[in-house]
Design a protein around this motif. Sequence first.
Motif, mmCIF file in Angstrom:
data_model
loop_
_atom_site.group_PDB
_atom_site.id
_atom_site.type_symbol
_atom_site.label_atom_id
_atom_site.label_comp_id
_atom_site.label_asym_id
_atom_site.label_seq_id
_atom_site.Cartn_x
_atom_site.Cartn_y
_atom_site.Cartn_z
ATOM 1 N N GLU A 73 4.627 -10.996 -3.117
ATOM 2 C CA GLU A 73 4.453 -9.602 -2.713
ATOM 3 C C GLU A 73 3.705 -9.459 -1.395
ATOM 4 O O GLU A 73 3.503 -8.344 -0.916
ATOM 5 C CB GLU A 73 3.689 -8.839 -3.805
ATOM 6 C CG GLU A 73 4.288 -8.945 -5.190
ATOM 7 C CD GLU A 73 5.726 -8.450 -5.256
ATOM 8 O OE1 GLU A 73 6.110 -7.602 -4.426
ATOM 9 O OE2 GLU A 73 6.469 -8.926 -6.128
ATOM 10 N N ARG A 95 4.436 -10.115 1.764
ATOM 11 C CA ARG A 95 5.155 -9.531 2.903
ATOM 12 C C ARG A 95 5.321 -8.017 2.769
ATOM 13 O O ARG A 95 5.388 -7.307 3.782
ATOM 14 C CB ARG A 95 6.527 -10.198 3.047
ATOM 15 C CG ARG A 95 6.446 -11.656 3.457
ATOM 16 C CD ARG A 95 7.822 -12.266 3.652
ATOM 17 N NE ARG A 95 7.746 -13.667 3.944
ATOM 18 C CZ ARG A 95 7.537 -14.186 5.150
ATOM 19 N NH1 ARG A 95 7.383 -13.373 6.181
ATOM 20 N NH2 ARG A 95 7.487 -15.486 5.331
ATOM 21 N N SER A 96 5.378 -7.517 1.557
ATOM 22 C CA SER A 96 5.515 -6.070 1.367
ATOM 23 C C SER A 96 4.230 -5.329 1.720
ATOM 24 O O SER A 96 4.224 -4.104 1.789
ATOM 25 C CB SER A 96 5.906 -5.765 -0.082
ATOM 26 O OG SER A 96 4.822 -6.020 -0.961
ATOM 27 N N CYS A 97 3.141 -6.066 1.933
ATOM 28 C CA CYS A 97 1.855 -5.450 2.280
ATOM 29 C C CYS A 97 1.651 -5.379 3.784
ATOM 30 O O CYS A 97 0.529 -5.108 4.243
ATOM 31 C CB CYS A 97 0.708 -6.241 1.653
ATOM 32 S SG CYS A 97 0.751 -6.329 -0.144
ATOM 33 N N THR A 155 15.254 0.004 0.903
ATOM 34 C CA THR A 155 14.948 -0.083 2.336
ATOM 35 C C THR A 155 15.883 -1.012 3.109
ATOM 36 O O THR A 155 15.887 -0.969 4.345
ATOM 37 C CB THR A 155 13.501 -0.603 2.536
ATOM 38 O OG1 THR A 155 13.382 -1.914 1.965
ATOM 39 C CG2 THR A 155 12.501 0.337 1.876
ATOM 40 N N ARG A 158 -1.975 -0.230 -0.958
ATOM 41 C CA ARG A 158 -0.609 -0.708 -1.177
ATOM 42 C C ARG A 158 -0.543 -1.600 -2.412
ATOM 43 O O ARG A 158 0.450 -1.592 -3.147
ATOM 44 C CB ARG A 158 -0.148 -1.503 0.053
ATOM 45 C CG ARG A 158 1.189 -2.195 -0.095
ATOM 46 C CD ARG A 158 2.335 -1.226 -0.032
ATOM 47 N NE ARG A 158 3.630 -1.900 0.074
ATOM 48 C CZ ARG A 158 4.765 -1.264 0.305
ATOM 49 N NH1 ARG A 158 4.771 0.035 0.460
ATOM 50 N NH2 ARG A 158 5.900 -1.920 0.379
ATOM 51 N N HIS A 216 9.540 -7.981 -9.838
ATOM 52 C CA HIS A 216 8.377 -8.813 -9.516
ATOM 53 C C HIS A 216 8.342 -10.069 -10.389
ATOM 54 O O HIS A 216 8.092 -11.173 -9.903
ATOM 55 C CB HIS A 216 7.091 -8.003 -9.703
ATOM 56 C CG HIS A 216 5.861 -8.841 -9.729
ATOM 57 N ND1 HIS A 216 5.398 -9.532 -8.632
ATOM 58 C CD2 HIS A 216 4.992 -9.131 -10.745
ATOM 59 C CE1 HIS A 216 4.304 -10.198 -8.955
ATOM 60 N NE2 HIS A 216 4.032 -9.979 -10.223
ATOM 61 N N ASP A 268 15.428 -5.468 -0.919
ATOM 62 C CA ASP A 268 14.950 -4.214 -1.495
ATOM 63 C C ASP A 268 16.046 -3.150 -1.371
ATOM 64 O O ASP A 268 16.466 -2.805 -0.262
ATOM 65 C CB ASP A 268 13.683 -3.756 -0.763
ATOM 66 C CG ASP A 268 13.044 -2.527 -1.404
ATOM 67 O OD1 ASP A 268 13.676 -1.921 -2.295
ATOM 68 O OD2 ASP A 268 11.922 -2.182 -1.020
ATOM 69 N N GLN A 295 11.436 -2.541 -5.041
ATOM 70 C CA GLN A 295 10.150 -3.158 -4.733
ATOM 71 C C GLN A 295 9.135 -2.938 -5.842
ATOM 72 O O GLN A 295 8.340 -3.811 -6.167
ATOM 73 C CB GLN A 295 9.611 -2.582 -3.407
ATOM 74 C CG GLN A 295 8.211 -3.053 -3.048
ATOM 75 C CD GLN A 295 8.130 -4.560 -2.873
ATOM 76 O OE1 GLN A 295 9.008 -5.157 -2.267
ATOM 77 N NE2 GLN A 295 7.090 -5.179 -3.413
#
Length: 550
Positions: free
Chosen positions: A364, A366-368, A177, A457, A157, A174, A151
């Motif tokens: 990015e 959704r990762s937040c 995870t 984040r 990225h 990822d 990630q």
Amino acid sequence: MEKKPVILAVDDDLQVLGAIDRDLRSEFRRDYRVLRAGSGQEALDTLRELKRREEPLALLLADQRMPGMEGVEFLEQARGIYPDAKRVLLTAYADTEAAIRAINNARLDHYLLKPWDPPQELLYPTLHDLLTAWQAQHKPRFQGVRLIGFQWSPLSHELKDFLSGYMVAFQWLDYETNPEAKLLLATTDYTAADLPVAINADGTVLARPGRAALVEKMGLPSRPAAALYDVVVVGAGPSGLASAVYGASEGLKTLIVERQSPGGQAGTSSRIENYLGFPTGLSGAELAHRAWTQAVRLGAEFLPEEVTALCVQDGYKVLTLSSGAEVKTRAVVLTTGVSYRTLEVPGIDALTGAGVYYGAARTEARSCDQQDVYIVGGGNSAGQAAMYLATYARRVFIVIRGESLAASMSAYLIEQIAQTANIEILPRAKVAALRGQDHLQEVVLDNNGREEVRPARALFVFIGARPSTEWVCDQVLCDAKGYLLTGRDLVTDPRYALAWKRDREPYLLETCVPGIFAAGDSRAGAMARVASAVGEGSMAIKFVHQYLDE
């Protein structure tokens, strides 16, 4: 194989529900599975079951006046289950004002008036547009490119942004995870040390792939196909895409060269709501994808390369590409656009691409999920990003130096932000430093003279722009800030008068070199709006014709 995407129609009136079900099946049953529900609650239960089975949902059509749960309320709740599905409200003429308000409050994609007869004119065109936009963003399970990485890897990225910029359906896994990522990597000859790894639909595997390798796999050309072009457009932002569409449609042999992905800075916008003809808005990526498809369909050639130099030989313009290849053309339209200015604070260099991003970085978002994120800047791009990120993040903080957003942001965005509970504006503040080990963990704020350390984040930077013209300013005149000078500026300002050598005056968008034109944000005096960029790009082709006819 993935099951057909679902279209769900919801109406308590069985006669109306039967009619919409009949019309939907008649037009869309080949590519979609049409379901129906007689109430909002029944529809929500259906959506939860579809989600449990991991089935894709493309489109929702819900009647506004339903007992127990109105259509707008249902669509708001449905957004939490399927946030990417297109949402359409069916309404009577008397409810039009409520439908328009719901576009902002419920983030509807469209509303349709009942009755919709004939559907060939009043129903199908709108739904086809919405479904095309959904398909462009939809990432099917186990189809297309599967990208395995970390990630907080800047290269991961970069690859995600590259693929999404070209609307390539990909699945992000990822490694730290997602258990599936480890299982999938074990089927290849690579290990975690080789990440990121791209597994293509045909089974080929690329470890830490560069742009050239991805371009080849995507089937895009790597070299110009012709020895001579009528016009080469440098840059595929809104102005460049407009030039390509009009150049190709009017019979010019047209090449468009783009070093990153179609859309430019506008292409990263999560939602453009003030572009003529799209009352419910659309993302910059959708707009760019439509324009790119249109240009290619009309005959323009697209080359994903970077132009590094430009010179004039015997009246022809010769562009040198980063690969070393040369392109010869009779005319050039420079639509190189602008890039975000960098934020100069301690700690940012090591965290760029690992929690710190320039522009919206939609890949990015959704990762937040349920995290705090910060946006630096108060322009429209920052506001659009804030509204998009608020869908996922717990809280979104907009950091601005001024007292309010009024001086730099459109009123419609300010109103939307004010109505969004998890967005907070921090006036008279600035980022003083960033902290984190391998990724961003804390932002240090100077908040009205008080130092505050806050967990974060992600940080998204929108602090103004600089023109992407450094490679060409030795050939054509630029102002002190690097913006390209055109038209009357070349003959009315005594500082530049000697640069124009022709007997005639330069055309409106012509630079000091005859046959080289500039349009869009990199041109001095241009208005930083998508509509004006499209207008200039279109108009540049008119002047190209006049130049070629001399």
